[in-house]
Scaffold this motif. Structure first.
Motif, PDB file in Angstrom:
ATOM      1  N   UNK A  18     -32.141  -5.215   3.583  1.00  0.00           N
ATOM      2  CA  UNK A  18     -32.485  -5.320   2.155  1.00  0.00           C
ATOM      3  C   UNK A  18     -31.961  -4.118   1.376  1.00  0.00           C
ATOM      4  N   UNK A  19     -32.091  -2.935   1.953  1.00  0.00           N
ATOM      5  CA  UNK A  19     -31.590  -1.715   1.309  1.00  0.00           C
ATOM      6  C   UNK A  19     -30.074  -1.775   1.146  1.00  0.00           C
ATOM      7  N   UNK A  20     -29.384  -2.230   2.198  1.00  0.00           N
ATOM      8  CA  UNK A  20     -27.920  -2.343   2.114  1.00  0.00           C
ATOM      9  C   UNK A  20     -27.499  -3.307   1.010  1.00  0.00           C
ATOM     10  N   UNK A  21     -28.204  -4.431   0.888  1.00  0.00           N
ATOM     11  CA  UNK A  21     -27.885  -5.399  -0.160  1.00  0.00           C
ATOM     12  C   UNK A  21     -28.147  -4.810  -1.546  1.00  0.00           C
ATOM     13  N   UNK A  22     -29.241  -4.074  -1.693  1.00  0.00           N
ATOM     14  CA  UNK A  22     -29.550  -3.445  -2.981  1.00  0.00           C
ATOM     15  C   UNK A  22     -28.502  -2.405  -3.347  1.00  0.00           C
ATOM     16  N   UNK A  23     -28.048  -1.652  -2.389  1.00  0.00           N
ATOM     17  CA  UNK A  23     -26.986  -0.667  -2.653  1.00  0.00           C
ATOM     18  C   UNK A  23     -25.701  -1.353  -3.082  1.00  0.00           C
ATOM     19  N   UNK A  24     -25.368  -2.465  -2.440  1.00  0.00           N
ATOM     20  CA  UNK A  24     -24.165  -3.204  -2.803  1.00  0.00           C
ATOM     21  C   UNK A  24     -24.266  -3.725  -4.235  1.00  0.00           C
ATOM     22  N   UNK A  25     -25.419  -4.292  -4.584  1.00  0.00           N
ATOM     23  CA  UNK A  25     -25.623  -4.797  -5.944  1.00  0.00           C
ATOM     24  C   UNK A  25     -25.590  -3.666  -6.971  1.00  0.00           C
ATOM     25  N   UNK A  26     -26.186  -2.550  -6.627  1.00  0.00           N
ATOM     26  CA  UNK A  26     -26.172  -1.404  -7.537  1.00  0.00           C
ATOM     27  C   UNK A  26     -24.749  -0.925  -7.776  1.00  0.00           C
ATOM     28  N   UNK A  27     -23.949  -0.911  -6.725  1.00  0.00           N
ATOM     29  CA  UNK A  27     -22.547  -0.529  -6.866  1.00  0.00           C
ATOM     30  C   UNK A  27     -21.792  -1.463  -7.798  1.00  0.00           C
ATOM     31  N   UNK A  28     -22.099  -2.758  -7.726  1.00  0.00           N
ATOM     32  CA  UNK A  28     -21.457  -3.721  -8.619  1.00  0.00           C
ATOM     33  C   UNK A  28     -21.891  -3.520 -10.064  1.00  0.00           C
ATOM     34  N   UNK A  29     -23.152  -3.204 -10.273  1.00  0.00           N
ATOM     35  CA  UNK A  29     -23.660  -3.029 -11.630  1.00  0.00           C
ATOM     36  C   UNK A  29     -23.177  -1.732 -12.273  1.00  0.00           C
ATOM     37  N   UNK A  30     -22.923  -0.734 -11.465  1.00  0.00           N
ATOM     38  CA  UNK A  30     -22.522   0.571 -11.987  1.00  0.00           C
ATOM     39  C   UNK A  30     -21.013   0.657 -12.223  1.00  0.00           C
ATOM     40  N   UNK A  31     -20.244  -0.230 -11.617  1.00  0.00           N
ATOM     41  CA  UNK A  31     -18.784  -0.174 -11.719  1.00  0.00           C
ATOM     42  C   UNK A  31     -18.279  -0.135 -13.160  1.00  0.00           C
ATOM     43  N   UNK A  32     -18.813  -0.936 -14.101  1.00  0.00           N
ATOM     44  CA  UNK A  32     -18.306  -0.847 -15.479  1.00  0.00           C
ATOM     45  C   UNK A  32     -18.538   0.518 -16.133  1.00  0.00           C
ATOM     46  N   UNK A  33     -19.568   1.211 -15.720  1.00  0.00           N
ATOM     47  CA  UNK A  33     -19.841   2.524 -16.303  1.00  0.00           C
ATOM     48  C   UNK A  33     -18.900   3.598 -15.773  1.00  0.00           C
ATOM     49  N   UNK A  34     -18.295   3.320 -14.640  1.00  0.00           N
ATOM     50  CA  UNK A  34     -17.466   4.334 -13.996  1.00  0.00           C
ATOM     51  C   UNK A  34     -16.309   4.787 -14.875  1.00  0.00           C
ATOM     52  N   UNK A  35     -15.644   3.848 -15.561  1.00  0.00           N
ATOM     53  CA  UNK A  35     -14.505   4.233 -16.399  1.00  0.00           C
ATOM     54  C   UNK A  35     -14.967   5.043 -17.608  1.00  0.00           C
ATOM     55  N   UNK A  36     -16.096   4.667 -18.188  1.00  0.00           N
ATOM     56  CA  UNK A  36     -16.608   5.430 -19.334  1.00  0.00           C
ATOM     57  C   UNK A  36     -16.998   6.838 -18.909  1.00  0.00           C
ATOM     58  N   UNK A  37     -17.638   6.948 -17.770  1.00  0.00           N
ATOM     59  CA  UNK A  37     -18.019   8.274 -17.285  1.00  0.00           C
ATOM     60  C   UNK A  37     -16.795   9.104 -16.912  1.00  0.00           C
ATOM     61  N   UNK A  38     -15.753   8.461 -16.422  1.00  0.00           N
ATOM     62  CA  UNK A  38     -14.519   9.182 -16.086  1.00  0.00           C
ATOM     63  C   UNK A  38     -13.891   9.762 -17.348  1.00  0.00           C
ATOM     64  N   UNK A  39     -13.924   8.990 -18.447  1.00  0.00           N
ATOM     65  CA  UNK A  39     -13.389   9.516 -19.715  1.00  0.00           C
ATOM     66  C   UNK A  39     -14.196  10.710 -20.189  1.00  0.00           C
ATOM     67  N   UNK A  40     -15.508  10.623 -20.057  1.00  0.00           N
ATOM     68  CA  UNK A  40     -16.353  11.749 -20.449  1.00  0.00           C
ATOM     69  C   UNK A  40     -16.067  12.982 -19.610  1.00  0.00           C
ATOM     70  N   UNK A  41     -15.872  12.785 -18.307  1.00  0.00           N
ATOM     71  CA  UNK A  41     -15.534  13.908 -17.432  1.00  0.00           C
ATOM     72  C   UNK A  41     -14.205  14.536 -17.833  1.00  0.00           C
ATOM     73  N   UNK A  42     -13.233  13.691 -18.184  1.00  0.00           N
ATOM     74  CA  UNK A  42     -11.925  14.212 -18.601  1.00  0.00           C
ATOM     75  C   UNK A  42     -12.064  15.023 -19.889  1.00  0.00           C
ATOM     76  N   UNK A  43     -12.888  14.550 -20.813  1.00  0.00           N
ATOM     77  CA  UNK A  43     -13.099  15.288 -22.062  1.00  0.00           C
ATOM     78  C   UNK A  43     -13.751  16.634 -21.779  1.00  0.00           C
TER      79      UNK A  43
END
Length: 97
Positions: A18-43
């Motif tokens: 169950x924990x592994x499945x939750x981690x996988x789902x969390x990774x899918x949900x967080x993926x769209x934020x990754x590019x926005x956070x990368x831009x913030x890090x670059x700034x």
């Protein structure tokens, strides 16, 4: 293995799955934020670079003043008024708290 230990091991395995499945789902949900956070890090890295190389800022400002003095003066006035406005707002917020 007794029945209680076997049930506990099965429960442990189910929870791990169950924990592994939750981690996988969390990774899918967080993926769209990754590019926005990368831009913030670059700034932030750019700001850090400017803090470490103040001569670059001085050279850029000097170039603007030499090439377009009227525009530089106009932006300096705007910057001054924005800075003063921010100071006034900050002082009011600090006084009210």
């Amino acid at each position: 293995m007794n029945e209680k230990a076997l049930a506990l091991a099965m429960r442990h395995g189910a929870l791990k799955a169950r924990i592994d499945e939750q981690r996988r789902l969390l990774g899918q949900h967080v993926a769209p934020l990754e590019s926005a956070l990368a831009r913030g890090d670059a700034a932030l890295q750019g700001i850090d670079w400017l803090k470490q190389h103040p001569a670059a800022i001085v050279a850029a400002v000097a170039a603007v003043v030499v090439v377009r003095p009227k525009a530089a003066w106009r932006w300096a006035k705007r910057g001054f008024f924005v800075w003063r406005g921010w100071q006034a707002i900050r002082n009011k917020l600090l006084a009210s708290s």
